[in-house]
Enzyme design. Structure first.
Site, PDB file in Angstrom:
ATOM      1  N   GLU A 287      -6.217  11.663   0.575  1.00 12.45           N
ATOM      2  CA  GLU A 287      -5.343  10.486   0.631  1.00 12.45           C
ATOM      3  C   GLU A 287      -5.482   9.614  -0.618  1.00 12.45           C
ATOM      4  OE1 GLU A 287      -6.921   8.500   4.063  1.00 12.45           O
ATOM      5  OE2 GLU A 287      -6.181   9.992   5.477  1.00 12.45           O
ATOM      6  N   GLY A 289      -4.656   7.092  -3.495  1.00 10.44           N
ATOM      7  CA  GLY A 289      -3.678   6.038  -3.744  1.00 10.44           C
ATOM      8  C   GLY A 289      -3.753   5.641  -5.212  1.00 10.44           C
ATOM      9  N   ARG A 290      -4.804   4.878  -5.505  1.00 12.64           N
ATOM     10  CA  ARG A 290      -5.002   4.367  -6.858  1.00 12.64           C
ATOM     11  C   ARG A 290      -4.889   5.432  -7.939  1.00 12.64           C
ATOM     12  NH1 ARG A 290      -8.286  -0.057  -7.711  1.00 12.64           N
ATOM     13  NH2 ARG A 290      -9.174   0.326  -5.657  1.00 12.64           N
ATOM     14  N   CYS A 356      -1.499 -23.066  -9.483  1.00 13.10           N
ATOM     15  CA  CYS A 356      -2.462 -24.169  -9.369  1.00 13.10           C
ATOM     16  C   CYS A 356      -3.744 -23.728  -8.681  1.00 13.10           C
ATOM     17  CB  CYS A 356      -1.832 -25.333  -8.607  1.00 13.10           C
ATOM     18  SG  CYS A 356      -0.384 -25.933  -9.446  1.00 13.10           S
ATOM     19  N   GLU A 357      -4.493 -22.861  -9.337  1.00 10.87           N
ATOM     20  CA  GLU A 357      -5.783 -22.381  -8.845  1.00 10.87           C
ATOM     21  C   GLU A 357      -6.588 -22.019 -10.080  1.00 10.87           C
ATOM     22  OE1 GLU A 357      -6.873 -21.011  -5.641  1.00 10.87           O
ATOM     23  OE2 GLU A 357      -5.060 -21.474  -4.508  1.00 10.87           O
TER      24      GLU A 357
HETATM   25  C1  LIG Z   1      -6.878   2.478   0.963  1.00  9.69           C
HETATM   26  C2  LIG Z   1      -7.009   3.793   1.593  1.00  9.69           C
HETATM   27  C3  LIG Z   1      -6.765   4.958   0.854  1.00  9.69           C
HETATM   28  C4  LIG Z   1      -6.453   4.960  -0.622  1.00  9.69           C
HETATM   29  O1  LIG Z   1      -7.529   4.519  -1.379  1.00  9.69           O
HETATM   30  P1  LIG Z   1      -7.458   4.637  -2.985  1.00  9.69           P
HETATM   31  O2  LIG Z   1      -8.741   4.036  -3.426  1.00  9.69           O
HETATM   32  O3  LIG Z   1      -6.279   3.859  -3.432  1.00  9.69           O
HETATM   33  O4  LIG Z   1      -7.359   6.068  -3.317  1.00  9.69           O
HETATM   34  C5  LIG Z   1      -6.814   6.168   1.519  1.00  9.69           C
HETATM   35  N1  LIG Z   1      -7.100   6.238   2.836  1.00  9.69           N
HETATM   36  C6  LIG Z   1      -7.352   5.133   3.583  1.00  9.69           C
HETATM   37  C7  LIG Z   1      -7.652   5.286   5.020  1.00  9.69           C
HETATM   38  C8  LIG Z   1      -7.313   3.878   2.989  1.00  9.69           C
HETATM   39  O5  LIG Z   1      -7.572   2.797   3.717  1.00  9.69           O
END
Ligand SMILES: *Cc1c(COP(=O)(O)O)cnc(C)c1O
Length: 427
Positions: A287, A289-290, A356-357
């Site tokens: 999974e 993402g980043r 404003c922080e």
């Molecule tokens: C946030 C998350 C991801 C993705 O994480 P990355 O660091 O962006 O790869 C994958 N699985 C779950 C369950 C997450 O909460």
């Protein structure tokens, strides 16, 4: 899309030494002129290339790369990835709605994570026919069974176990220890699988884990998978044969300007998982993402003012923490580059937004080439958890987003208007 092993250039670079910073073949100056600033710009080429790296590294095994939608949920990016075979990891009903809007054909490639799923969200996912629920507690498993019964269907699930491995990262994004709110104690998982084995509304599909985010080494992923493999073996002895393991996301990138070999990183990561999985013939889900989107994106901002105060110099930009909160929230580093560098001596400056922080900063005591009001800068590696975590704080309109493929640019989200912002309110 890069097919050869030749390393593709970083997506943001100066094509000519005295020219503007470009994404692919497209000048960020021209994009800023056309769409205004602040502006998120993403390289479709790099996103596709990164997906390809994972797919290639896992070719020896039945696998599915489930992009973690929360990193960047732009419909155009979901569509881009779905078209190339990706599945999705979602953490809310809203994210499922996004996947269904962008790529309804990918519903069967969705896994649903998260510690607080509501009955309507579960019903939506059951009706859509998602691949599996990553279940984070016994209570949630009971709820899932009850909803499946109500809809007269079977819910495929994986227990999200907590492998209790420590991954070196920021404390807010570390999730794999028993003391965290995520997952089920791995020592309890066997009993739970056994208990629900004959429940006709539940089908045990797999085991999942996710140990955190921005993890730079492959080692903790391998360690977590070792523990999960042990559990798989115990389950098999009990006659519970699972089809899949889901290793979560979390592979980190380099936010500094150093050399970063993404292909090598992915190979190392895949090898660590494969080594631990030796002997398991089933499917591997991941999974990321980043890793797929972070380095494909930049936030382009315009310098409003350069202000001296005491012995400090503040570069004030038209982007702010509401547009990109990572520096304020995680003390995250983003490289900042002038779109058209000026000659002259570099200066130590703070780069800040107008909110404003005091926490509204992008960089502190950063050595940057000279900047003048009107100049454009690019905050690099902003494709993940940038726009996705943006807000309207200070009643600021969220940025527009542009997706670049080669020499083509698509506006994938127009800039918000005041009418958009005021629409839900009454007085
Ligand atoms: C946030 C998350 C991801 C993705 O994480 P990355 O660091 O962006 O790869 C994958 N699985 C779950 C369950 C997450 O909460």
């Amino acid at each position: 899309m890069t097919k050869s092993s030749v390393k593709s250039p970083r997506p943001f670079q100066h094509l000519e030494s005295d020219g503007p910073l470009c994404c692919g073949q497209v000048s960020l100056e021209s994009l800023a002129r056309r769409h205004g600033t602040p502006l998120y710009v993403y390289s479709a080429d790099q996103i596709m290339e990164r997906l390809g790296l994972f797919q290639k590294a896992l070719t020896g095994r039945d696998h599915l790369v489930c992009y973690a939608v929360k990193a960047n949920s732009a419909l155009a990016i979901l569509k881009l990835l779905a078209d190339r075979g990706a599945g999705f990891d979602i953490v809310s009903g809203g994210e499922l709605e996004r996947v269904l809007a962008a790529a309804p054909e990918a519903a069967g490639r969705v896994v649903y994570s998260g510690v607080g799923k509501t009955p309507p969200e579960i019903d939506l996912a059951l009706s859509a026919g998602i691949l599996a629920f990553n279940v984070e507690s016994e209570a949630e498993l009971e709820l899932l069974a009850a909803r499946a019964r109500k809809l007269k269907t079977t819910a495929r699930f994986a227990l999200r176990v907590n492998p209790d491995v420590f991954a070196e990262t920021h404390p807010y994004i570390s999730t794999g220890l028993r003391e965290h709110k995520f997952g089920i104690d791995i020592r309890k998982a066997l009993a739970i699988y056994k208990e629900v084995a004959r429940n006709r509304w539940l089908a045990a599909y797999g085991i999942s884990f996710h140990i955190g985010s921005q993890i730079r080494s492959a080692e903790p992923f391998g360690a977590a998978m070792e523990r999960v493999k042990k559990l798989l073996r115990q389950l098999a002895r009990e006659g519970i044969a699972l089809q899949a393991v889901d290793a979560g996301g979390g592979l980190g990138i380099d936010y500094h300007s150093g050399k970063f070999d993404a292909a090598a990183k992915v190979r190392e990561y895949a090898a660590a998982l494969e080594k631990a999985l030796d002997g398991f013939e089933g499917r591997l889900l991941i999974e990321p993402g980043r890793f797929l989107v972070a380095q494909a994106g930049a936030l382009v901002a315009r310098v409003l003012q350069v202000k001296r105060s005491g012995n400090k110099t503040f570069v004030i930009t038209d982007a702010a923490m509401n547009d990109l909160i990572r520096p304020a929230l995680y003390q995250a580093h983003h490289e900042i580059v002038p779109v058209r560098p000026r000659a002259g001596k570099a200066r130590i400056v703070d780069v800040v937004g107008p909110v404003c922080e005091t926490g509204d900063f992008f960089a502190r005591d950063r050595k940057l080439a000279p900047l003048e009001p009107g100049d454009l800068i690019a905050l690099l590696d902003a494709g993940a958890y940038g726009m996705a975590q943006s807000s309207n704080y200070n009643t600021r309109l969220r940025p527009a987003e542009v997706l670049i493929e080669g020499s083509k640019a698509w506006l994938i989200r127009r800039r918000e208007t005041m009418a958009d912002l005021l629409a839900p309110e009454t007085f």
